[in-house]
Motif scaffolding. Structure first.
Motif, PDB file in Angstrom:
ATOM      1  N   ARG A   1       0.748   9.118 -18.616  1.00  0.00           N
ATOM      2  CA  ARG A   1       1.073   7.694 -18.701  1.00  0.00           C
ATOM      3  C   ARG A   1       1.256   7.020 -17.350  1.00  0.00           C
ATOM      4  NH1 ARG A   1       0.404   5.118 -23.684  1.00  0.00           N
ATOM      5  NH2 ARG A   1       0.288   6.814 -25.196  1.00  0.00           N
ATOM      6  N   ARG A   2       1.541   7.789 -16.311  1.00  0.00           N
ATOM      7  CA  ARG A   2       1.728   7.230 -14.974  1.00  0.00           C
ATOM      8  C   ARG A   2       0.864   7.976 -13.960  1.00  0.00           C
ATOM      9  NH1 ARG A   2       3.926   4.614 -18.270  1.00  0.00           N
ATOM     10  NH2 ARG A   2       6.035   3.705 -18.264  1.00  0.00           N
ATOM     11  N   PRO A   3      -0.450   8.051 -14.188  1.00  0.00           N
ATOM     12  CA  PRO A   3      -1.312   8.834 -13.297  1.00  0.00           C
ATOM     13  C   PRO A   3      -1.312   8.334 -11.857  1.00  0.00           C
ATOM     14  CG  PRO A   3      -2.628   7.462 -14.773  1.00  0.00           C
ATOM     15  CD  PRO A   3      -1.220   7.418 -15.277  1.00  0.00           C
ATOM     16  N   ALA A   4      -1.024   7.053 -11.648  1.00  0.00           N
ATOM     17  CA  ALA A   4      -0.995   6.519 -10.280  1.00  0.00           C
ATOM     18  C   ALA A   4       0.097   7.176  -9.439  1.00  0.00           C
ATOM     19  CB  ALA A   4      -0.777   5.008 -10.318  1.00  0.00           C
ATOM     20  N   GLU A   5       1.083   7.795 -10.095  1.00  0.00           N
ATOM     21  CA  GLU A   5       2.159   8.489  -9.386  1.00  0.00           C
ATOM     22  C   GLU A   5       1.716   9.852  -8.856  1.00  0.00           C
ATOM     23  OE1 GLU A   5       5.382   7.537  -8.817  1.00  0.00           O
ATOM     24  OE2 GLU A   5       4.975   5.539  -9.619  1.00  0.00           O
ATOM     25  N   PHE A   6       0.506  10.270  -9.233  1.00  0.00           N
ATOM     26  CA  PHE A   6      -0.006  11.592  -8.865  1.00  0.00           C
ATOM     27  C   PHE A   6      -1.335  11.410  -8.134  1.00  0.00           C
ATOM     28  CE2 PHE A   6       2.578  11.759 -12.629  1.00  0.00           C
ATOM     29  CZ  PHE A   6       3.426  12.835 -12.420  1.00  0.00           C
ATOM     30  N   PRO A   7      -1.315  11.388  -6.805  1.00  0.00           N
ATOM     31  CA  PRO A   7      -2.499  11.034  -6.019  1.00  0.00           C
ATOM     32  C   PRO A   7      -3.733  11.889  -6.294  1.00  0.00           C
ATOM     33  CG  PRO A   7      -0.545  11.059  -4.632  1.00  0.00           C
ATOM     34  CD  PRO A   7      -0.135  11.623  -5.953  1.00  0.00           C
ATOM     35  N   ASP A   8      -3.552  13.136  -6.716  1.00  0.00           N
ATOM     36  CA  ASP A   8      -4.708  14.011  -6.928  1.00  0.00           C
ATOM     37  C   ASP A   8      -5.439  13.727  -8.224  1.00  0.00           C
ATOM     38  OD1 ASP A   8      -4.488  15.351  -4.544  1.00  0.00           O
ATOM     39  OD2 ASP A   8      -3.398  17.067  -5.367  1.00  0.00           O
ATOM     40  N   ILE A   9      -4.729  13.175  -9.223  1.00  0.00           N
ATOM     41  CA  ILE A   9      -5.359  12.937 -10.520  1.00  0.00           C
ATOM     42  C   ILE A   9      -6.363  11.797 -10.402  1.00  0.00           C
ATOM     43  CG2 ILE A   9      -4.978  12.262 -12.915  1.00  0.00           C
ATOM     44  CD1 ILE A   9      -2.285  13.596 -12.825  1.00  0.00           C
TER      45      ILE A   9
ATOM     46  N   LYS B   1      -8.837  11.908  -8.454  1.00  0.00           N
ATOM     47  CA  LYS B   1      -9.477  12.001  -7.135  1.00  0.00           C
ATOM     48  C   LYS B   1      -9.846  13.449  -6.821  1.00  0.00           C
ATOM     49  CE  LYS B   1      -7.033   7.909  -5.453  1.00  0.00           C
ATOM     50  NZ  LYS B   1      -6.038   7.363  -4.506  1.00  0.00           N
ATOM     51  N   ALA B   2      -8.843  14.285  -6.654  1.00  0.00           N
ATOM     52  CA  ALA B   2      -9.115  15.696  -6.393  1.00  0.00           C
ATOM     53  C   ALA B   2      -9.573  16.416  -7.659  1.00  0.00           C
ATOM     54  CB  ALA B   2      -7.873  16.377  -5.821  1.00  0.00           C
ATOM     55  N   TYR B   3      -9.066  15.958  -8.803  1.00  0.00           N
ATOM     56  CA  TYR B   3      -9.469  16.571 -10.074  1.00  0.00           C
ATOM     57  C   TYR B   3      -9.189  15.597 -11.214  1.00  0.00           C
ATOM     58  CZ  TYR B   3      -4.594  17.509 -11.431  1.00  0.00           C
ATOM     59  OH  TYR B   3      -3.271  17.390 -11.791  1.00  0.00           O
ATOM     60  N   ASN B   4      -9.787  15.870 -12.363  1.00  0.00           N
ATOM     61  CA  ASN B   4      -9.590  15.072 -13.563  1.00  0.00           C
ATOM     62  C   ASN B   4      -8.954  15.927 -14.646  1.00  0.00           C
ATOM     63  OD1 ASN B   4     -10.950  12.695 -12.551  1.00  0.00           O
ATOM     64  ND2 ASN B   4     -12.865  13.813 -12.829  1.00  0.00           N
ATOM     65  N   ILE B   5      -8.321  15.272 -15.604  1.00  0.00           N
ATOM     66  CA  ILE B   5      -7.755  15.956 -16.759  1.00  0.00           C
ATOM     67  C   ILE B   5      -8.310  15.336 -18.034  1.00  0.00           C
ATOM     68  CG2 ILE B   5      -5.668  16.579 -18.025  1.00  0.00           C
ATOM     69  CD1 ILE B   5      -4.087  16.320 -15.461  1.00  0.00           C
ATOM     70  N   GLU B   6      -8.771  16.174 -18.941  1.00  0.00           N
ATOM     71  CA  GLU B   6      -9.109  15.736 -20.290  1.00  0.00           C
ATOM     72  C   GLU B   6      -8.007  16.236 -21.214  1.00  0.00           C
ATOM     73  OE1 GLU B   6     -12.938  16.341 -21.855  1.00  0.00           O
ATOM     74  OE2 GLU B   6     -13.910  15.050 -20.381  1.00  0.00           O
ATOM     75  N   TRP B   7      -7.248  15.286 -21.779  1.00  0.00           N
ATOM     76  CA  TRP B   7      -6.105  15.616 -22.616  1.00  0.00           C
ATOM     77  C   TRP B   7      -6.518  15.683 -24.081  1.00  0.00           C
ATOM     78  CZ3 TRP B   7      -1.807  16.715 -19.878  1.00  0.00           C
ATOM     79  CH2 TRP B   7      -1.610  16.117 -18.624  1.00  0.00           C
ATOM     80  N   THR B   8      -6.054  16.719 -24.789  1.00  0.00           N
ATOM     81  CA  THR B   8      -6.291  16.828 -26.225  1.00  0.00           C
ATOM     82  C   THR B   8      -4.980  17.162 -26.914  1.00  0.00           C
ATOM     83  OG1 THR B   8      -8.541  17.641 -25.859  1.00  0.00           O
ATOM     84  CG2 THR B   8      -7.615  17.958 -28.045  1.00  0.00           C
TER      85      THR B   8
ATOM     86  N   VAL C   1      -0.742  22.507 -11.058  1.00  0.00           N
ATOM     87  CA  VAL C   1       0.633  23.006 -11.100  1.00  0.00           C
ATOM     88  C   VAL C   1       1.531  22.213 -10.148  1.00  0.00           C
ATOM     89  CG1 VAL C   1       2.116  25.026 -10.769  1.00  0.00           C
ATOM     90  CG2 VAL C   1      -0.129  25.288 -11.838  1.00  0.00           C
ATOM     91  N   ARG C   2       0.977  21.774  -9.018  1.00  0.00           N
ATOM     92  CA  ARG C   2       1.751  20.895  -8.130  1.00  0.00           C
ATOM     93  C   ARG C   2       2.145  19.624  -8.859  1.00  0.00           C
ATOM     94  NH1 ARG C   2      -1.824  22.494  -3.840  1.00  0.00           N
ATOM     95  NH2 ARG C   2      -3.134  20.687  -4.276  1.00  0.00           N
ATOM     96  N   ASP C   3       1.241  19.092  -9.650  1.00  0.00           N
ATOM     97  CA  ASP C   3       1.541  17.861 -10.377  1.00  0.00           C
ATOM     98  C   ASP C   3       2.509  18.108 -11.541  1.00  0.00           C
ATOM     99  OD1 ASP C   3       0.134  16.185  -8.727  1.00  0.00           O
ATOM    100  OD2 ASP C   3      -1.712  16.245  -9.896  1.00  0.00           O
ATOM    101  N   ILE C   4       2.419  19.264 -12.178  1.00  0.00           N
ATOM    102  CA  ILE C   4       3.413  19.618 -13.200  1.00  0.00           C
ATOM    103  C   ILE C   4       4.801  19.667 -12.561  1.00  0.00           C
ATOM    104  CG2 ILE C   4       4.281  21.508 -14.625  1.00  0.00           C
ATOM    105  CD1 ILE C   4       2.090  20.287 -16.106  1.00  0.00           C
TER     106      ILE C   4
ATOM    107  N   LYS D   1      10.020  14.006 -11.221  1.00  0.00           N
ATOM    108  CA  LYS D   1      10.062  12.572 -11.513  1.00  0.00           C
ATOM    109  C   LYS D   1      10.809  12.304 -12.819  1.00  0.00           C
ATOM    110  CE  LYS D   1       5.622  11.673  -9.197  1.00  0.00           C
ATOM    111  NZ  LYS D   1       6.140  10.883  -8.077  1.00  0.00           N
ATOM    112  N   ALA D   2      10.560  13.141 -13.816  1.00  0.00           N
ATOM    113  CA  ALA D   2      11.204  12.944 -15.110  1.00  0.00           C
ATOM    114  C   ALA D   2      12.722  13.057 -15.000  1.00  0.00           C
ATOM    115  CB  ALA D   2      10.674  13.959 -16.118  1.00  0.00           C
ATOM    116  N   LEU D   3      13.186  14.023 -14.213  1.00  0.00           N
ATOM    117  CA  LEU D   3      14.623  14.241 -14.085  1.00  0.00           C
ATOM    118  C   LEU D   3      15.282  13.235 -13.143  1.00  0.00           C
ATOM    119  CD1 LEU D   3      14.713  18.141 -13.911  1.00  0.00           C
ATOM    120  CD2 LEU D   3      15.151  16.688 -15.889  1.00  0.00           C
ATOM    121  N   ALA D   4      14.519  12.770 -12.150  1.00  0.00           N
ATOM    122  CA  ALA D   4      15.099  11.872 -11.143  1.00  0.00           C
ATOM    123  C   ALA D   4      15.191  10.425 -11.619  1.00  0.00           C
ATOM    124  CB  ALA D   4      14.278  11.935  -9.857  1.00  0.00           C
TER     125      ALA D   4
END
Length: 328
Positions: A48-56, A58-65, A242-245, A251-254
């Protein structure tokens, strides 16, 4: 021993057909990820907030199911239709036994902590069911048969003289519709998870029959696993994921206020309901760096072995030497 049904092969083949439709030119930079609800806040942030993760993007994509539970995602991993997915220890172990799955545990989402929330089974206030033994002959709902909650659930029933395979009618009822199924009489007892438990408790008319913590304290409910062959072929790609996880969990806790918004968008649950428990003392526990608790997972596997649900299994087979949260 739990029998792994032959539908494993059929289901796996179907999942390959449905999910493996990505353009081959993106195969090396796209991760196919399975997810479910609830309690995957780090992944919800990434979705929901991919802009918070610079690699998503750009460096890689995610297909969510999205899936109903962890067991179907285990099948998809074993079939090669998913690269990474949410898993429960029992589901993942069954994938090894029944689907020849080889995978690494790369992160952890939530666990049950003392004094926090424990998945429980509820009945109506006016139900004649007062004890677990009273479930004999009843219809009982569970999110996914063979999924992460099934192990301690089955063990609790057996300890109280109820055979989960013969003495009850066990039906699959997703967490999101568990309350309605109970109130409408489609089931006599059903599993409750957040935020749906909080919603049901606010309305009243239901009561807790038993919780999983009675059988297995400090349960690791869900973790993140990736296929070993995918990790071995794409280590830098998986490290970025895993860096983004790790970052997503931080981010979720902060930022609880924003996390309430993110989770509301994904679960379609009102923020006032989420606010009664999410990231509070009555919620699940979360490691601040999304680090897997391999010792706790091993204890769970040992219990499953002792009760005949699994052969002896060493959690070390799921450890990658370097690709595991927290990663910076």
């Amino acid at each position: 021993m739990i029998r792994i049904p032959s539908k494993w092969i059929l289901a796996a083949g179907a999942l390959v057909s449905v999910l493996a439709s990505v353009n081959s030119s993106y195969a090396q930079q796209t991760i196919h990820v399975g997810w479910t609800i609830p309690a995957e806040e780090s992944k919800y942030w990434m979705m929901r907030r991919p802009a918070e993760f610079p690699d998503i993007g750009k460096a890689y994509n995610i297909e969510w199911t999205q899936f109903q539970g962890t067991a179907p995602m285990t099948q998809a991993l074993a079939a090669g239709a998913l690269d990474c997915a949410t898993q429960a220890p029992l589901s993942l172990a069954n994938g090894v036994v029944g689907g020849n799955l080889k995978a690494y545990i790369v992160a952890q989402h939530v666990y049950e902590k003392p004094g926090g929330f424990s998945v429980y089974w509820a009945v109506k206030d006016d139900s004649p069911i007062k004890t677990i033994a009273d479930l004999k002959g009843k219809t009982v709902g569970i999110s996914v048969i063979g999924g992460g909650t099934y192990g301690p659930f089955a063990m609790l029933l057996k300890k109280n003289g109820v055979d989960p395979e013969k003495d009850i009618k066990l039906v699959e009822v997703g967490f999101a519709v568990s309350e309605d199924a109970l109130r409408q009489g489609r089931v006599d007892a059903v599993n409750m998870n957040q935020p749906f438990a909080a919603r049901a408790e606010a309305k009243g008319g239901t009561r807790k029959l038993f919780s999983l913590s009675e059988e297995m304290p400090n349960i690791v409910h869900i973790l993140e696993a990736c296929r070993a062959d995918f990790v071995d072929k794409n280590p830098d790609l998986v490290r970025a994921y895993v860096r983004d996880i790790t970052s997503g969990m931080k981010k979720a806790l902060a930022n609880r206020e924003e996390t309430l918004k993110v989770v509301s968008e994904v679960l379609k649950a009102p923020i006032p309901v989420l606010d009664t428990y999410l990231l509070k003392d009555n919620d699940f526990g979360r490691d601040p760096g999304a680090a897997p608790n391999f010792d706790a997972i091993q204890k769970m596997l040992d219990i499953y072995t002792a009760t005949g649900m699994l052969p002896k299994m060493d959690v070390a087979q799921f450890k990658h030497p370097t690709i595991v949260a927290p990663l910076q």
